[in-house]
Design an enzyme around this catalytic site. Structure first.
Site, PDB file in Angstrom:
ATOM      1  N   GLY C   7      64.848  27.668  57.641  1.00  0.00           N
ATOM      2  CA  GLY C   7      64.275  28.895  56.085  1.00  0.00           C
ATOM      3  C   GLY C   7      65.113  28.380  54.580  1.00  0.00           C
ATOM      4  N   LEU C   8      64.869  27.138  53.967  1.00  0.00           N
ATOM      5  CA  LEU C   8      65.676  26.850  52.867  1.00  0.00           C
ATOM      6  C   LEU C   8      64.415  27.849  51.429  1.00  0.00           C
ATOM      7  CD1 LEU C   8      66.659  23.602  54.041  1.00  0.00           C
ATOM      8  CD2 LEU C   8      67.777  25.869  53.636  1.00  0.00           C
ATOM      9  N   GLY C   9      64.197  28.847  51.820  1.00  0.00           N
ATOM     10  CA  GLY C   9      63.712  28.842  49.989  1.00  0.00           C
ATOM     11  C   GLY C   9      64.254  29.766  48.824  1.00  0.00           C
ATOM     12  N   SER C 112      71.423  41.735  52.240  1.00  0.00           N
ATOM     13  CA  SER C 112      70.649  41.772  50.990  1.00  0.00           C
ATOM     14  C   SER C 112      71.267  41.623  48.929  1.00  0.00           C
ATOM     15  CB  SER C 112      71.298  43.642  50.999  1.00  0.00           C
ATOM     16  OG  SER C 112      70.720  44.278  49.196  1.00  0.00           O
ATOM     17  N   LYS C 166      68.826  48.496  57.130  1.00  0.00           N
ATOM     18  CA  LYS C 166      67.381  47.219  55.191  1.00  0.00           C
ATOM     19  C   LYS C 166      66.393  48.124  55.709  1.00  0.00           C
ATOM     20  CE  LYS C 166      67.886  43.922  52.578  1.00  0.00           C
ATOM     21  NZ  LYS C 166      66.569  43.366  52.794  1.00  0.00           N
ATOM     22  N   GLU C 173      65.956  51.825  48.033  1.00  0.00           N
ATOM     23  CA  GLU C 173      66.221  50.637  46.443  1.00  0.00           C
ATOM     24  C   GLU C 173      64.522  51.441  46.068  1.00  0.00           C
ATOM     25  OE1 GLU C 173      66.425  46.829  47.451  1.00  0.00           O
ATOM     26  OE2 GLU C 173      64.652  45.813  46.356  1.00  0.00           O
TER      27      GLU C 173
END
Lengths: 297, 297, 297, 297
Positions: C7-9, C112, C166, C173
C-alpha cells in the site's frame, strides 16, 4: 382462537388474561409451576392443535434464543411462532431462518404498553409476511387497544420490521422521558414555582406537551412530591443502545436520544471518570483546587 | 364577567370567541379595524366598567412593553392587567412595578394550546397574588379545558411564575418535537419500514410514546407522507433560548432541550461555519479532499 | 532491517520514504506499477528474506481483509504481519487467527500523523505479543517522532489494543475539531471581532487551548479567511462511528464525541428529515408558517 | 515602563515577577500586606507618574466592579486602566464609560496561560483603541510568550473584544478537556488497554490530538494513574456559562461546549433530579424496580 403463550412474567401474565377475556383459548407455559398451565414446551406443543400458533414472551437475548431453538424441535411444519419480546431486530432474521428450515413461520411483534396494557390494550408493531400476519390477526385484534385498528396496530414490513419499529419507539421514549425530567428539574430549582407537581398536573389537559408519560410524571410527583425516595440510578434494557447504534449505521443524527442514553449510563456511576479527568486537568493548568476524594463524602 | 382583550391575532381572536361562548362580555382591541371592537386603548378603557380587567395578548418584547406602558396611562387604580402573551418571565416584575405605581394589579398567564384552544380549551399557568388570581378566575375557568380545574390550570406562584412555567413548558415542547422527529428520520431511513406514517398512526393508541404531539405528527405525515413540501427551516420564538439561559442560571443540565434548540439554529444556516472549519481542518492534517463550494451545488 | 510494505498511497508512500531515510531496506507493493517495487504479493514474498516482516497499509475493511487473506497464502511460518491501516480493532482477532493458523504472527498498529508524518514522525500505538513487538521495534523506532520513545510510541496491549487506542484517538480528534470549529463560528459571528484568523493565530502560543490542530486551523484561515471556498460537507472514515459504538458497549457516556459525529452526518444532508418533521409539527399545533420547499431555494 | 498592578493572587503575583524580569517598574497593590508594595489604591496612584497605566487583575464581577469604580476616583485624566481579569465582555462597555467620564482610557485584556505563564508567557487578547493598545504595548510585549508577536498576542477589536475572545477561548477549553476526558474514560474501561497513562504519554508527540492540555493529562495520570485521589466535582468560573449564553444570542449551535458545561453542572449534584424523574417514570409505566434511596448507599 387457540394460542400457546410462553413466558408469564409481568407482560405475558397480563396478556394471557386479556386474551382469555377476549374469548381465546390460551395455554401458557412458564418455568414457574404456580403460573404455568403445562409442565414443558413439549407438553405445550402436545396440548395445541396443529397447525399451532405460539407466542414467545420471554427476556430478549439468550432466553429468547434458546426458547426459539427449542421450539424448532417441538413444533411442526405449518406452525407459526411470534416473538413478542424485546429482541433486537437483527436477531429476527436468524430466528426466522432457523424455524423456516423446519417449515415453521415467524412473526416479530413489538409490544408497547407496560403494566397498563391489561386494561388499555397493547400498541402492536409487527413484521412478517402478509399471510402470517393475517393468520394471527384475531390475537392482535384482542391485544390491541379499542378503536380503529390502524391506531394501535401496524404491520410494519417483513420479518424484523416490527422489532425495528419497537426499538425506535423505545429510543423516542428515552428522549421523551429525559425531556420531561429536565423540565421537572428546572421547575424544582426555581423559587418562584411553589409546587412543581401542580404544574405537571395542570399540563395534563389542554397543553401542547400533554401525553401519557406526562400524566404519569404528574402521578409520580403526587405520590412522592420531591422524589425523595427514588434514586436516579437508571437501568437500560437495550433498546436505547440499539437505537443509537442503528442510527449510526443509518447515518441519522440522534442527539436527543443519545443524550438520554448517556444520562442513564452516567446515573449508574458513583464517580464519572470523565469528570475526574477534567478536574485533574483544571488542577494541572490553573492550579485550581480539586476536591479530594476524602472531602467529597 | 366583563373583559377587555388587547390583541386579536391567531390566539386572541379565538380566545374572544371562546370567552363569548362562555357568556362573558368581551371588548376586543386590535390595530386592525376589521376585527377590533373599539378604535383605541382609550376607547377600550372608556367602554369598560371600573374596576377593569384587561387581558393583553400581543407579541412579546417591545409590543407588550409599549402596550403595558400605554395601559398604565389609560387605566385607573384598582384595575387589573393580565399579560397572556409569551413574555419572558423576567419582564413581568418590571411590568408589575410600572402598573403598581398607578395602583394597577398584574397577573402573568402562560397560555398553551395553539390553534386548537378554541375548541379544546387552553392550558393555563398563572403568576400573581391570590386575590388577583381569584378575581380573574371566571375568565380562567372559561378558557381552560373542561374537566377538573387542576388538570388544565395552575396558580404557579407570585408574579413571573406563570411565564416561567410556560417557558419551561415550551422548552420541553422543543425537546419532545425533536425526539419524535429523530424517530421519524430513523423509520424513514430504514428499508424494512414500508410506511413511517402507518407506524406513527399505530402509536397513537396504547403505546408508551402516545401524546398529542405524536398524534399531530401522524396527521402531518398523512397529509404529506414524505414531508416533501416542507422545508426543515425552523424559527424559534424565544422560549427555547430563554429556557437554556435560565437552566444555565439555575445550573440545571438540559442536554435534550439544548440539542433541540441548536438543531433549530442549524436548520436556518445554508452552510454551517462550524462544519466548514472541520472540513478545512481535515484537509490540513490529512490531505482529505474537501468539497469545494462550486461542487456542492 | 528489511520490510515489505503493502500500500503506497498517501500514508504508505511517505512511510517508505521515511523508513529508507532511516536506513531500512523497504520493498513496496502497490497495484499502481508507477509506485510499486514489485509486481505482486508473490513477488514481494519472494524478494524478502525469511523470516519476513510485512507491513500492510491499505484501506480498512474489505481491502485489508483480502490482503491479509492473500498474505496467509504467500507467507511462511515464522513471518510477521503488521496491519498499520485503520482497521476496526474487532477485526484484528480474526486476522491474527487466520495468520496464526499458518504460523504467522500479527501486530496491529495505529498510526497517526497524516501527511505530516513524513517529516515529523508518526505517533504509533501497537497491539501484539511482547516478542513480536520487540522484533518490529527497529521499524517503529524510525517511524515514530524523535524524542523519548514513550512520547510517540506505545505498546498498548495484546492484539487489537493498538487499533482500539487509535480508534479512541480519532474519536477524540473528532471532538477536538468540533470544539475549535464552534469557537471559530462564534468569533466569526461577533461584530466586535475584527479578524477571527488573527485570534486563532494568537492562540498558537502561550494559551491553554494551543495545539497542533489549533495551529492548523489558524493556517487554514490564513489561506482562506472566511473559508469561502470550502463546503461544510464532511465525510467520516469509520473511527468516529466505531468510537461511539464501543462507548455504548462499555457504557461510557461520550456526549462530545457523539455530537461531533452527528454534526458530520448532518453536514451531508441537503435537508434534515428531523427538522422537516419539527417544522411540520409546529405547523400542526401552532399554525406557524412553514417554509415551503419552493421558497427555500 | 512603569505599571501599577492591582491584585497579586495566583495570576497577578506571577505577572509582577515576569514584568520586573522584563525590566519594567511594577508597583503592586493587594489587600494582603505581605505581598503588596503599597497600602492602598490612593497610595498606588500617588506612587505612579502621570499619565499612569494601571493593570487590574482581580476576580471578575463585584470585585472588578468596585476596583474600577474606586480607580475612577483616584486616577486622573489621561490615565489608562487595563482589566486583565476574567470579566464578562458585556461589562467592559460600562466600565469604559465610567472611566471615560473622567477622561481615563480603558483596555480589556484576556489573559491565558494559568500558572505556567510566569515562565512560558501569557497568551493575550486585547480590546480597545489603537492608540491605547499602542501605549500599553511594552507591557504586552513582556507578558506574551517569546516568538512572533502575532502568535501570542492579538488586538481583537474595540473595547470588549478582548474579553469576548478570551470567553470563547475558555468555552473551547471546556470542550477540549471533556473530549480528552471522554477518551480517557474509554481507555480506562477497556481491558485490552494495559495502561491508559502510557497511551496518553505516547500521544504527546506525532499524533493529531497532541496539545498542551493533552500533555497535561498525561502528566496528571502519571502522578495519579487512576485519578483515585481526585473527585469529579468540577467548578466553573463563568466563561463556559457565558459562552453558551452568547452562542444563543448569536444563534450559533455549540453542542460540544454545552455538553462540557452541563457535565460540570452534573458533577456537582449528589443526585440528578432529572434522573430521579426518569427513574420514577419507568417505574410508573413499566413497573420497573427503582433503586430506593436507602439502597443507593
Amino acid at each position: 382462537m387457540q394460542l400457546g403463550l410462553i413466558g408469564l412474567g409481568k407482560m405475558g401474565f397480563n396478556m394471557r388474561a386479556r386474551l382469555r377475556d377476549g374469548g381465546h383459548e390460551v395455554i401458557g407455559y412458564d418455568p414457574r409451576p404456580e403460573v404455568s398451565d403445562v409442565e414443558s414446551l413439549e407438553a405445550l406443543a402436545a396440548r395445541l392443535d396443529a397447525p399451532r400458533v405460539v407466542w414467545v414472551m420471554v427476556p430478549s437475548g439468550t432466553v429468547t434464543e434458546s426458547t426459539i431453538s427449542e421450539l424448532a424441535g417441538v413444533l411442526s411444519e405449518g406452525d407459526l411462532v411470534i416473538d413478542g419480546g424485546n429482541s433486537r431486530y437483527t436477531e429476527d432474521g436468524p430466528h426466522a431462518k432457523m424455524l423456516a428450515d423446519k417449515g415453521i413461520a415467524f412473526i416479530d411483534a413489538g409490544v408497547s404498553g407496560g403494566i397498563w396494557g391489561l386494561t388499555e390494550g397493547y400498541g402492536l408493531m409487527v413484521g412478517g409476511s402478509d399471510a402470517d400476519v393475517e393468520r394471527a390477526l384475531p390475537i392482535f385484534e384482542t391485544l390491541r387497544p379499542p378503536g380503529p385498528r390502524e391506531d394501535g396496530f401496524v404491520h410494519v414490513g417483513p420479518v424484523g420490521a416490527g422489532h425495528f419499529a419497537k426499538m425506535v419507539h423505545n429510543g423516542i421514549e428515552y428522549a421523551l422521558m429525559t425531556a420531561y425530567a429536565e423540565g421537572y428539574e428546572m421547575l424544582a430549582a426555581e423559587d418562584l414555582v411553589k409546587d412543581p407537581q401542580a404544574v405537571y398536573q395542570a399540563w395534563t389537559n389542554g397543553t401542547v406537551v400533554r401525553s401519557w408519560l406526562q400524566t404519569l410524571l404528574a402521578k409520580a410527583l403526587k405520590e412522592d412530591p420531591n422524589l425523595a425516595g427514588i434514586s436516579g440510578y437508571t437501568e437500560d434494557s437495550g433498546e436505547g443502545r440499539w437505537t443509537v447504534e442503528e442510527a449510526i449505521r443509518l447515518r441519522v443524527p440522534v442527539p436527543s436520544i443519545a443524550a438520554a442514553l448517556f444520562a442513564r449510563f452516567l446515573s449508574r456511576q458513583d464517580e464519572s471518570p470523565t469528570m475526574k479527568a477534567v478536574a485533574a486537568l483544571r488542577n494541572q493548568f490553573g492550579g485550581h483546587a480539586v476536591k479530594r476524594v476524602s472531602e467529597s463524602g
